[in-house]
Design a protein around this motif. Structure first.
Motif, PDB file in Angstrom:
ATOM      1  N   THR A 180      12.883  73.286   6.254  1.00 20.12           N
ATOM      2  CA  THR A 180      14.160  73.585   5.491  1.00 20.12           C
ATOM      3  C   THR A 180      14.629  75.065   5.755  1.00 20.12           C
ATOM      4  N   GLU A 181      13.761  75.914   5.604  1.00 17.35           N
ATOM      5  CA  GLU A 181      14.129  77.450   5.684  1.00 17.35           C
ATOM      6  C   GLU A 181      14.755  77.890   7.199  1.00 17.35           C
ATOM      7  N   GLU A 182      14.079  77.258   8.154  1.00 20.32           N
ATOM      8  CA  GLU A 182      14.454  77.419   9.326  1.00 20.32           C
ATOM      9  C   GLU A 182      15.986  76.849   9.607  1.00 20.32           C
ATOM     10  N   LEU A 183      15.979  75.574   9.031  1.00 15.80           N
ATOM     11  CA  LEU A 183      17.266  74.895   9.242  1.00 15.80           C
ATOM     12  C   LEU A 183      18.674  75.656   8.467  1.00 15.80           C
ATOM     13  N   GLN A 187      23.118  76.638  11.407  1.00 13.83           N
ATOM     14  CA  GLN A 187      24.161  75.902  10.952  1.00 13.83           C
ATOM     15  C   GLN A 187      24.948  75.070  11.911  1.00 13.83           C
ATOM     16  N   ASN A 188      25.345  73.813  11.591  1.00 13.47           N
ATOM     17  CA  ASN A 188      26.135  72.971  12.726  1.00 13.47           C
ATOM     18  C   ASN A 188      27.443  73.444  12.821  1.00 13.47           C
ATOM     19  N   TYR A 265      20.321  68.297  19.852  1.00 17.25           N
ATOM     20  CA  TYR A 265      18.903  68.297  20.384  1.00 17.25           C
ATOM     21  C   TYR A 265      18.098  69.026  19.119  1.00 17.25           C
ATOM     22  N   LEU A 266      18.729  70.488  18.520  1.00 24.22           N
ATOM     23  CA  LEU A 266      18.381  71.091  17.737  1.00 24.22           C
ATOM     24  C   LEU A 266      18.327  70.421  16.285  1.00 24.22           C
ATOM     25  N   GLN A 267      19.252  69.651  16.087  1.00 22.01           N
ATOM     26  CA  GLN A 267      19.657  68.789  14.792  1.00 22.01           C
ATOM     27  C   GLN A 267      18.220  67.750  14.821  1.00 22.01           C
ATOM     28  N   LEU A 268      18.104  67.143  15.967  1.00 22.05           N
ATOM     29  CA  LEU A 268      17.300  66.038  15.830  1.00 22.05           C
ATOM     30  C   LEU A 268      15.961  66.460  15.929  1.00 22.05           C
TER      31      LEU A 268
END
Length: 329
Positions: A180-183, A187-188, A265-268
């Protein structure tokens, strides 16, 4: 679903020849073909959005989807005297996608990509809800996990399931916080001007004589296409024990039709990395009765813990394969 609702079919310009019960619905044989009559629990506005989406993608060439029939008043929903709403949709005779048949699963990934290729929506297309960013969803899950831990610590007598949950809690909770912290810092940057199916899994992919059909769009929502691909991949990877080739074959099949961008890819990766199955098990336990905990719960929890090593190996290979370097993570 009560049989009294069948009388509401008189509100439609159809001749019902016979009806029979299906799973949570009533099937109707008519001169227009088989239709499905079921209770509708969403907002009326969502039905309008859903119908507009289905109409749009059919016009764009994606034809193997259900359709909503309007009643004599040209309404999508029909209301019973007790206030319950019902919807009448087209129905295709067939079977669910076989999760053990990789050829079918690859075809399903290709169909998903075709759907996303026609589900980009212009500004005039209104009425749908925008999903929360993934990290906001994760933060909500993390709060729920904290409540579970607090509850478990206060339990004096613990069952085998609760002991196993506590034993594995710190690992999965810390992993959830880390992802969660990394994401949060990633930001998209793309606008989510796509409509996702919202529940893309084998139950809603029907194999018919004329090919694959996609049904049950009730959860359609504005979001990144990754939302659908992630759900489909996670379900199949969990069922296979995180066999690496399964995941990569699904991505390859999807990309043959709709190439993905680096940020997708990052989101996935982040969606797959978050311990969603552990959260689901813990949250279901917390919100259910504690007098008797089904043995199935412990089986599911043990399966998650047993698969974790294979899951991490898949994710590590995923990062290498798609060149997701530390600076981007």
């Amino acid at each position: 679903m009560n049989d009294r609702s069948v009388s509401l079919l008189e509100n439609y310009d159809i001749e019902v020849l016979r009806t029979w019960r299906g799973r949570g619905a009533i099937l109707c044989e008519t001169k227009q073909g088989t239709l499905i009559w079921k209770e509708y629990t969403g907002h009326k506005e969502k039905a309008v959005f859903q119908d507009a989406l289905l109409t749009t993608i059919r016009q764009r060439g994606f034809g193997n989807v259900e359709g909503i029939l309007k009643n004599k008043e040209q309404e999508l929903l029909t209301q019973d005297q007790d206030g319950t709403f019902y919807v009448l949709k087209t129905y295709c005779e067939g079977r669910e996608c076989n999760v053990k048949d990789m050829d079918e699963c690859r075809q399903a990934a290709e169909m998903l990509a075709r759907f996303h290729s026609v589900s980009s929506i212009e500004d005039s297309f209104s009425g749908g809800s925008m999903s929360h960013p993934a990290h906001v969803e994760f933060e909500k899950h993390n709060k729920e996990l904290r409540r579970v831990r607090k509850y478990l610590k206060e339990r004096s007598q613990k069952t085998d399931f609760e002991i196993c949950l506590m034993k594995n809690y710190d690992y999965f909770f810390n992993l959830a916080l880390q992802i969660t912290e990394e994401l949060r810092f990633y930001q998209n940057k793309m606008e989510n001007r796509f409509v996702c199916h919202g529940d893309y899994q084998h139950h809603n992919i029907i194999i018919c004589d004329d090919g694959m059909h996609l049904i049950n769009f009730e959860k359609c929502v504005f979001d990144s296409p990754v939302r659908d691909l992630y759900l489909f991949m996670r379900k199949l990877l969990e069922k296979s024990g995180w066999v690496q080739n399964v995941g990569f074959e699904l991505v390859n099949s999807y990309e043959k039709v709709r190439p993905m961008e680096k940020e997708e890819y990052l989101q996935l990766y982040y969606r797959l990395a978050y311990p969603e199955k552990f959260w689901k098990i813990a949250n279901f336990y917390y919100n259910s009765g504690k007098a008797w905990i089904p043995g199935k719960n412990l089986e599911k929890l043990c399966k998650v813990t047993d698969q974790e090593k294979d899951k991490r190996e898949f994710l590590d290979r995923f990062k290498l394969r798609y060149s997701l370097c530390p600076a981007e993570m």
